[in-house]
Design an enzyme around this catalytic site. Structure first.
Site, short mmCIF file in Angstrom:
data_model
loop_
_atom_site.label_atom_id
_atom_site.label_comp_id
_atom_site.label_asym_id
_atom_site.label_seq_id
_atom_site.Cartn_x
_atom_site.Cartn_y
_atom_site.Cartn_z
N TYR A 70 12.66 -26.86 37.49
CA TYR A 70 12.65 -27.68 36.27
C TYR A 70 13.71 -27.18 35.29
CZ TYR A 70 10.83 -30.05 32.11
OH TYR A 70 10.69 -30.83 30.99
N SER A 116 14.92 -30.83 27.93
CA SER A 116 13.86 -29.90 27.55
C SER A 116 14.45 -28.60 27.05
CB SER A 116 12.97 -29.62 28.77
OG SER A 116 12.13 -28.52 28.54
#
Length: 261
Positions: A156, A143
């Site tokens: 995350y 990501s």
């Protein structure tokens, strides 16, 4: 081999979104696919689609935080479908949310386990067969948060940054082989994770993050999962060799070119 056909692929988070799209495309190319996700109902629906089209798959409900069971998972797949040639580490959790110093440390640690440690365990369990065959693909779905951290989703962001380094590390160690390890940024995709973040209270994720995620949705800029699945499947074939050990973005022209083939 010029594509991913006749290979065995293991896809995590295969019950929906990017994982489902990647699994369906890999089957279309001739792969036998192990569908792994927490929801048995979701992966059974994907399995029905695959079987209706004459494909071969194995649907396994599995919680990736159960690290000690990962070796057994891979052994089962190898027994029922064959040794894993292609590993797509797609499953991830976005939470917990909030300032890092306020996060529940147990939830923070579990997120790191699912997003980073489980992919490592899966790599460790599947690499022996890939090395024996001198061919393999490991695609870690990462990501942009790895380089542009989300202020209220620190576990995350941290896990994705570490996943990128794991890809680079393995790229160096496997350079002399035909095993390609790749970190792939899929862009902003219309997934359940996106929807989950939009539902979070502003006091949890902050005004800026809330407005950004809601804005992407209301402005219609979110991508569907299908093009992402096609790129992952292309990376799982011979095209993946050119990206070995790299961190790549769906916006890169070389990556976009994979959709034309």
């Amino acid at each position: 081999m010029t594509d991913a056909g006749q290979k065995v692929a293991l896809v995590t988070g295969a019950g929906r979104g990017i994982g489902q799209a990647a699994a369906l495309e890999l089957v279309r190319q001739g792969c036998r696919v192990a569908l792994v996700a927490r929801s048995q109902a979701e992966i059974e629906l994907v399995a029905e689609q695959i079987k209706d089209k004459g494909g071969k798959c194995l649907a396994i409900s599995f919680d990736l935080s159960n690290l000690d069971a990962i070796e057994g998972l891979v052994n089962r797949i190898s027994t029922e479908l064959g040794p894993v040639d292609i590993l797509v580490n797609n499953a991830a959790v976005a939470g917990p949310f909030g300032p890092t110093w306020e996060m529940n440390p147990v939830e923070w640690t579990k997120a790191i386990e699912v997003n980073l440690v489980a992919p490592f365990w899966l790599i460790r369990a599947t690499l022996p067969a890939m090395r024996a065959n001198n061919w393999g693909r490991i695609i870690n779905v990462s990501s942009g948060a790895a380089v542009n951290p989300m202020a209220r989703a620190g576990a995350y962001s941290t896990s994705k940054a570490a996943l990128d380094m794991l890809s680079r590390q393995l790229g160096v160690e496997l350079e002399a082989t035909k095993i390609a390890v790749i970190s792939f940024y899929p862009g902003i995709v219309d997934t359940e994770m996106q929807a989950d973040i939009r539902k979070q209270p502003v006091e949890k994720i902050g005004q800026e993050m809330s407005e950004r995620f809601i804005g992407w949705h209301t402005q219609g800029v979110l991508s569907t999962a299908e093009p992402v699945g096609k790129i992952i499947a292309a990376l799982a074939g011979e095209a993946g060799e050119q990206f070995e050990g790299q961190i790549i973005n769906i916006a890169d022209q070389a990556v976009q070119n994979l959709l034309q083939n």
